[in-house]
Design a protein around this motif. Structure first.
Motif, PDB file in Angstrom:
ATOM      1  N   ASP A 132       0.861  -1.186   0.000  1.00 48.27           N
ATOM      2  CA  ASP A 132       0.000   0.000   0.000  1.00 48.27           C
ATOM      3  C   ASP A 132       0.889   1.226   0.000  1.00 48.27           C
ATOM      4  O   ASP A 132       2.041   1.170   0.438  1.00 48.27           O
ATOM      5  CB  ASP A 132      -0.903   0.018   1.241  1.00 48.27           C
ATOM      6  N   ASP A 134       0.220   5.278   0.991  1.00 44.16           N
ATOM      7  CA  ASP A 134      -0.606   6.435   1.345  1.00 44.16           C
ATOM      8  C   ASP A 134       0.205   7.730   1.277  1.00 44.16           C
ATOM      9  O   ASP A 134      -0.305   8.769   0.879  1.00 44.16           O
ATOM     10  CB  ASP A 134      -1.167   6.277   2.774  1.00 44.16           C
ATOM     11  N   GLN A 157      -3.300   5.527  -5.239  1.00 45.34           N
ATOM     12  CA  GLN A 157      -3.771   5.298  -3.867  1.00 45.34           C
ATOM     13  C   GLN A 157      -3.288   6.408  -2.920  1.00 45.34           C
ATOM     14  O   GLN A 157      -3.941   6.687  -1.918  1.00 45.34           O
ATOM     15  CB  GLN A 157      -3.248   3.938  -3.365  1.00 45.34           C
ATOM     16  N   ASP A 234     -13.532  12.283  -5.315  1.00 47.18           N
ATOM     17  CA  ASP A 234     -12.508  11.487  -5.989  1.00 47.18           C
ATOM     18  C   ASP A 234     -11.711  10.619  -5.015  1.00 47.18           C
ATOM     19  O   ASP A 234     -10.867   9.826  -5.442  1.00 47.18           O
ATOM     20  CB  ASP A 234     -11.527  12.396  -6.748  1.00 47.18           C
ATOM     21  N   MET A 235     -11.951  10.788  -3.703  1.00 46.16           N
ATOM     22  CA  MET A 235     -11.231  10.000  -2.695  1.00 46.16           C
ATOM     23  C   MET A 235     -12.150   8.960  -2.074  1.00 46.16           C
ATOM     24  O   MET A 235     -13.336   9.219  -1.861  1.00 46.16           O
ATOM     25  CB  MET A 235     -10.665  10.904  -1.597  1.00 46.16           C
ATOM     26  N   THR A 236     -11.585   7.798  -1.764  1.00 53.04           N
ATOM     27  CA  THR A 236     -12.336   6.773  -1.028  1.00 53.04           C
ATOM     28  C   THR A 236     -12.387   7.165   0.446  1.00 53.04           C
ATOM     29  O   THR A 236     -11.636   8.044   0.905  1.00 53.04           O
ATOM     30  CB  THR A 236     -11.654   5.398  -1.144  1.00 53.04           C
ATOM     31  N   VAL A 237     -13.241   6.494   1.189  1.00 51.29           N
ATOM     32  CA  VAL A 237     -13.315   6.705   2.645  1.00 51.29           C
ATOM     33  C   VAL A 237     -11.946   6.469   3.277  1.00 51.29           C
ATOM     34  O   VAL A 237     -11.474   7.256   4.104  1.00 51.29           O
ATOM     35  CB  VAL A 237     -14.395   5.782   3.272  1.00 51.29           C
ATOM     36  N   GLU A 238     -11.292   5.393   2.872  1.00 49.75           N
ATOM     37  CA  GLU A 238      -9.989   5.065   3.468  1.00 49.75           C
ATOM     38  C   GLU A 238      -8.946   6.133   3.121  1.00 49.75           C
ATOM     39  O   GLU A 238      -8.107   6.496   3.966  1.00 49.75           O
ATOM     40  CB  GLU A 238      -9.540   3.679   2.985  1.00 49.75           C
ATOM     41  N   GLN A 239      -8.988   6.667   1.906  1.00 53.22           N
ATOM     42  CA  GLN A 239      -8.057   7.741   1.535  1.00 53.22           C
ATOM     43  C   GLN A 239      -8.289   8.983   2.394  1.00 53.22           C
ATOM     44  O   GLN A 239      -7.331   9.611   2.854  1.00 53.22           O
ATOM     45  CB  GLN A 239      -8.207   8.085   0.052  1.00 53.22           C
ATOM     46  N   CYS A 260     -11.278  16.566   6.201  1.00 53.06           N
ATOM     47  CA  CYS A 260     -11.457  15.135   5.927  1.00 53.06           C
ATOM     48  C   CYS A 260     -12.503  14.528   6.860  1.00 53.06           C
ATOM     49  O   CYS A 260     -13.351  13.735   6.426  1.00 53.06           O
ATOM     50  CB  CYS A 260     -10.138  14.390   6.083  1.00 53.06           C
ATOM     51  N   ARG A 267     -20.370  11.195   4.538  1.00 57.85           N
ATOM     52  CA  ARG A 267     -20.524   9.878   3.902  1.00 57.85           C
ATOM     53  C   ARG A 267     -21.022   8.823   4.876  1.00 57.85           C
ATOM     54  O   ARG A 267     -21.057   7.636   4.545  1.00 57.85           O
ATOM     55  CB  ARG A 267     -19.184   9.421   3.323  1.00 57.85           C
ATOM     56  N   ALA A 269     -19.527   7.614   7.276  1.00 58.65           N
ATOM     57  CA  ALA A 269     -18.443   6.657   7.578  1.00 58.65           C
ATOM     58  C   ALA A 269     -18.061   6.703   9.051  1.00 58.65           C
ATOM     59  O   ALA A 269     -17.515   5.735   9.592  1.00 58.65           O
ATOM     60  CB  ALA A 269     -17.228   6.964   6.712  1.00 58.65           C
TER      61      ALA A 269
END
Length: 283
Positions: A132, A134, A157, A234-239, A260, A267, A269
């Motif tokens: 991964d 980040d 990612q 354009d970003m995922t929850v994890e991002q 963030c 979302r 989340a």
């Protein structure tokens, strides 16, 4: 805070895994890395690359169980020459430009090549040890653009990059700040912060007592790029979670971290009270 105390932001947003840091050119010549606080709190893992033997040995001698270091030269995947300079921090795949160096005290001496070694560079996208990615921290004396260009898949990612950018080219055929900025914007990043700006006095003026004396001339800077927070979709929850962790712990960018958190709440989340809890902790 001790290493074992809970981390409020981490507890609020609960990333699925530790933040993954990749450090290209991990030789700690410029002091502590920006992710040191996260590493001390066991909030990240580090995969680092360092081609200089002595620097690699030092990194391995003091690493924790969260760190791994490899003797790879990251670049465009082609064969190249690693040019070791009198000042180890100037070692590069590029040839120092003695005309440019001659305009600044001591630089011609520091940038004199003491030995050349043929190396096989590796593309960032091809390095299997990187699972991964980040946060990319990179210090490669002119090979930045080659790394960014060879890592477009893995960098999809990533949410943060700290890189050195040159305003004057100390090496022949060195990409400039403009070239690097253009590439990173194309990959979805925007400039966030300067963490250091290097200036030098132009020859023949010099201060014999201080070879690092400055006036106004810019040489290079360390700059942080982040994934474009103005396009959160354009970003995922994890991002979003890892960007919050990096912003908060590495740069004290509490506004970006809060942004963030705000989007994570939108979302569904994380719970609605998370932003209040985060703001209260900042006070």
């Amino acid at each position: 805070m001790s290493n074992n105390e809970p981390d409020l932001l981490n507890d609020l947003i609960q990333p699925a895994r530790l933040t993954s840091v990749v450090d290209v050119g991990a030789n700690p010549i410029d002091g502590e890395p920006p992710y040191k606080a996260m590493l001390q709190r066991r909030l990240c893992t580090v995969v680092g690359f360092e081609p200089q033997d002595s620097a690699l040995a030092e990194l391995n001698a003091r690493k924790s169980d969260l760190e791994s270091y490899y003797h790879y030269v990251v670049g465009n995947g082609h064969k190249a020459k690693l040019r070791l300079c009198q000042l180890p921090g100037m070692t590069s795949l590029l040839l120092p430009d003695q005309n440019v160096l001659s305009h600044f005290a001591k630089f011609a001496e520091w940038g004199s090549v003491v030995s050349e070694h043929p190396v096989q560079t590796r593309r960032l996208d091809d390095i299997t040890e990187i699972r991964d990615l980040d946060f990319l921290k990179i210090d490669v004396q002119g090979a930045e653009l080659a790394v960014f260009g060879s890592g477009r898949q893995k960098l999809k990612q990533a949410v943060a990059i700290q890189t050195e950018v040159p305003f004057l080219c100390l090496y022949k055929e060195q990409p400039t700040f403009g070239d690097i900025d253009n590439e990173l914007r194309k990959q979805g990043f925007v400039p966030h912060a300067f963490t250091g700006i290097k200036r030098r006095m132009i020859a023949p003026l010099s201060d014999p007592s201080n070879p690092n004396a400055t006036m106004n001339q810019l040489l290079e800077a360390d700059i942080v790029y982040v994934r474009n927070f103005m396009r959160p979709a354009d970003m995922t929850v994890e991002q979003l979670k890892h960007l919050a962790m990096i912003a908060h712990h590495c740069y004290r960018s509490f506004d970006l971290a809060a942004n963030c958190v705000h989007h994570l709440i939108a979302r569904k989340a994380i719970p609605d009270h998370s932003i209040r809890d985060y703001m209260a902790a900042l006070k």
